[in-house]
Design an enzyme around this catalytic site. Sequence first.
Site, PDB file in Angstrom:
ATOM      1  N   SER A   2       0.808  -1.132  -0.158  1.00 23.36           N
ATOM      2  CA  SER A   2      -0.142  -0.254  -0.033  1.00 23.36           C
ATOM      3  C   SER A   2       1.047   1.298  -0.136  1.00 23.36           C
ATOM      4  O   SER A   2       0.270   2.331  -0.132  1.00 23.36           O
ATOM      5  CB  SER A   2      -0.941   0.019   1.205  1.00 23.36           C
ATOM      6  OG  SER A   2      -2.040  -0.841   0.902  1.00 23.36           O
TER       7      SER A   2
ATOM      8  N   TYR B 137      -4.194   4.027   7.572  1.00 24.24           N
ATOM      9  CA  TYR B 137      -5.451   3.575   7.717  1.00 24.24           C
ATOM     10  C   TYR B 137      -6.048   3.821   9.056  1.00 24.24           C
ATOM     11  O   TYR B 137      -6.053   5.010   9.530  1.00 24.24           O
ATOM     12  CB  TYR B 137      -5.730   1.838   7.557  1.00 24.24           C
ATOM     13  CG  TYR B 137      -4.726   1.345   6.646  1.00 24.24           C
ATOM     14  CD1 TYR B 137      -4.556   1.639   5.333  1.00 24.24           C
ATOM     15  CD2 TYR B 137      -3.613   0.654   7.136  1.00 24.24           C
ATOM     16  CE1 TYR B 137      -3.311   0.909   4.472  1.00 24.24           C
ATOM     17  CE2 TYR B 137      -2.663  -0.043   6.463  1.00 24.24           C
ATOM     18  CZ  TYR B 137      -2.503   0.144   5.237  1.00 24.24           C
ATOM     19  OH  TYR B 137      -1.583  -0.342   4.404  1.00 24.24           O
TER      20      TYR B 137
ATOM     21  N   LYS C  39       0.574   3.232  -3.093  1.00 26.21           N
ATOM     22  CA  LYS C  39      -1.095   4.370  -3.034  1.00 26.21           C
ATOM     23  C   LYS C  39      -0.423   5.687  -3.176  1.00 26.21           C
ATOM     24  O   LYS C  39      -1.141   6.534  -3.528  1.00 26.21           O
ATOM     25  CB  LYS C  39      -1.733   3.893  -1.814  1.00 26.21           C
ATOM     26  CG  LYS C  39      -2.752   2.374  -2.093  1.00 26.21           C
ATOM     27  CD  LYS C  39      -3.219   2.098  -0.888  1.00 26.21           C
ATOM     28  CE  LYS C  39      -4.157   0.930  -1.068  1.00 26.21           C
ATOM     29  NZ  LYS C  39      -4.593   0.136   0.153  1.00 26.21           N
TER      30      LYS C  39
ATOM     31  N   VAL D  70       1.284  -3.432   3.801  1.00 28.84           N
ATOM     32  CA  VAL D  70       1.447  -4.971   4.490  1.00 28.84           C
ATOM     33  C   VAL D  70       2.449  -5.787   4.265  1.00 28.84           C
ATOM     34  O   VAL D  70       2.622  -6.650   4.718  1.00 28.84           O
ATOM     35  CB  VAL D  70       0.074  -5.640   4.326  1.00 28.84           C
ATOM     36  CG1 VAL D  70      -1.228  -4.972   4.914  1.00 28.84           C
ATOM     37  CG2 VAL D  70      -0.269  -6.046   2.832  1.00 28.84           C
TER      38      VAL D  70
ATOM     39  N   TYR E  98      -3.632  -2.164 -10.083  1.00 31.22           N
ATOM     40  CA  TYR E  98      -3.919  -2.293  -8.337  1.00 31.22           C
ATOM     41  C   TYR E  98      -2.838  -3.176  -8.047  1.00 31.22           C
ATOM     42  O   TYR E  98      -2.018  -3.256  -7.378  1.00 31.22           O
ATOM     43  CB  TYR E  98      -5.093  -2.392  -8.090  1.00 31.22           C
ATOM     44  CG  TYR E  98      -5.349  -2.387  -6.496  1.00 31.22           C
ATOM     45  CD1 TYR E  98      -5.134  -1.157  -5.784  1.00 31.22           C
ATOM     46  CD2 TYR E  98      -5.250  -3.427  -5.702  1.00 31.22           C
ATOM     47  CE1 TYR E  98      -4.621  -1.048  -4.445  1.00 31.22           C
ATOM     48  CE2 TYR E  98      -5.250  -3.418  -4.499  1.00 31.22           C
ATOM     49  CZ  TYR E  98      -4.920  -2.536  -3.755  1.00 31.22           C
ATOM     50  OH  TYR E  98      -4.892  -2.467  -2.398  1.00 31.22           O
TER      51      TYR E  98
HETATM   52  N1  GLN Z   1      -2.232  -5.756  -1.558  1.00 32.36           N
HETATM   53  C1  GLN Z   1      -2.882  -5.388  -0.418  1.00 32.36           C
HETATM   54  C2  GLN Z   1      -4.424  -5.483  -0.486  1.00 32.36           C
HETATM   55  O1  GLN Z   1      -4.857  -5.075  -1.518  1.00 32.36           O
HETATM   56  C3  GLN Z   1      -2.342  -4.031   0.092  1.00 32.36           C
HETATM   57  C4  GLN Z   1      -3.074  -3.799   1.335  1.00 32.36           C
HETATM   58  C5  GLN Z   1      -2.048  -2.986   2.216  1.00 32.36           C
HETATM   59  O2  GLN Z   1      -1.024  -2.928   2.028  1.00 32.36           O
HETATM   60  N2  GLN Z   1      -2.735  -2.436   3.205  1.00 32.36           N
HETATM   61  O3  GLN Z   1      -5.069  -5.951   0.326  1.00 32.36           O
END
Ligand code: GLN
Length: 314
Positions: free
Chosen positions: A73, A250, A76, A268, A198
Amino acid sequence: MTHQLESIPPIDYQQLIETIYHETKHLAQLGKVADYIPALARVNPDLFGLSVVTQEGKLHYAGDHEVPFSIQSVSKLFTFTLAFSHLGSSIWNRLDREPSGTSFNSLIQLEYEHGIPRNPFINAGAIVVADLLLDLCKDPLESLLSFIQELSGNNQVNYNEDVAESERLTGHRNFALAHFMKSFRNIHNPVEKVLDIYFHQCAIEMNTDSLAQSVSFLVHNGINPLNGKTVLNPSQAKRLKALMLTTGLYNESGDFAFRVGMPAKSGVGGGIVALIPDVLSIAGFSPALNEKGNSIACIEAMERFTTYSGKSIF
Ligand code: GLN
């Protein structure tokens, strides 16, 4: 009587991150490596790297700073920057800019809020940004990669196709989010195409040296110090840093701001990148996560970094 101002010695960032590295390394034992895709579950939980890039461009590091990891993420941040630089404030027709208070892959608010994601840093928001990139770029994956390579100054940064495929095979929630938003007409392109962007952005790999360098443009008010190019104008850079502070981790963004006091983005894969405008950027990688999906050792290391150095945005 004259008072002589004692000159304060400059901070030895190398020494500082080495100290913090040794103090916080053991904390990885308290967390759990992301196991929802096999490709991430295989990562060695003992890896731990920290890198700092100062405003002057000096790199300091400790531990496994050269080991590439899945940025997940954190990507993003880059897709949003790319779309924001093209669209400016019209991007807010498709996205909101409020903390969600829900987990990164939650569906719950989307129904009440008519398919408009709370912010670009939860999955729903990033999926809308991927949809925007499909309209903005002829070859979004190519544009995104060269954008990140320029920001990081590292042309070895690349997609890991195994991770991207693993994401696709297990990405049921992301498919659900994309289809749900499409039912509200907030996804314009075919869902498969949007999620291909994505899943690939999540599968970008780089090490903490490159990750710290890649947000130097936010230390420099929107200008990439490696080539002098304007990435975002000062107002856009200000807004992006505000979003990172309020939504970058988050539903742990408030606690991170409270403990650490830097705008940041996590993933993550165990990476976190953060910065202090005009001072420095810092990246950490430790794959063991807390229940919110954020790296335990990286958060603690960054809290100690701002505490010991006395530098934060507050
Ligand atoms: N690839 C992960 C997902 O879409 C990314 C989420 C993350 O890093 N929080 O669930």
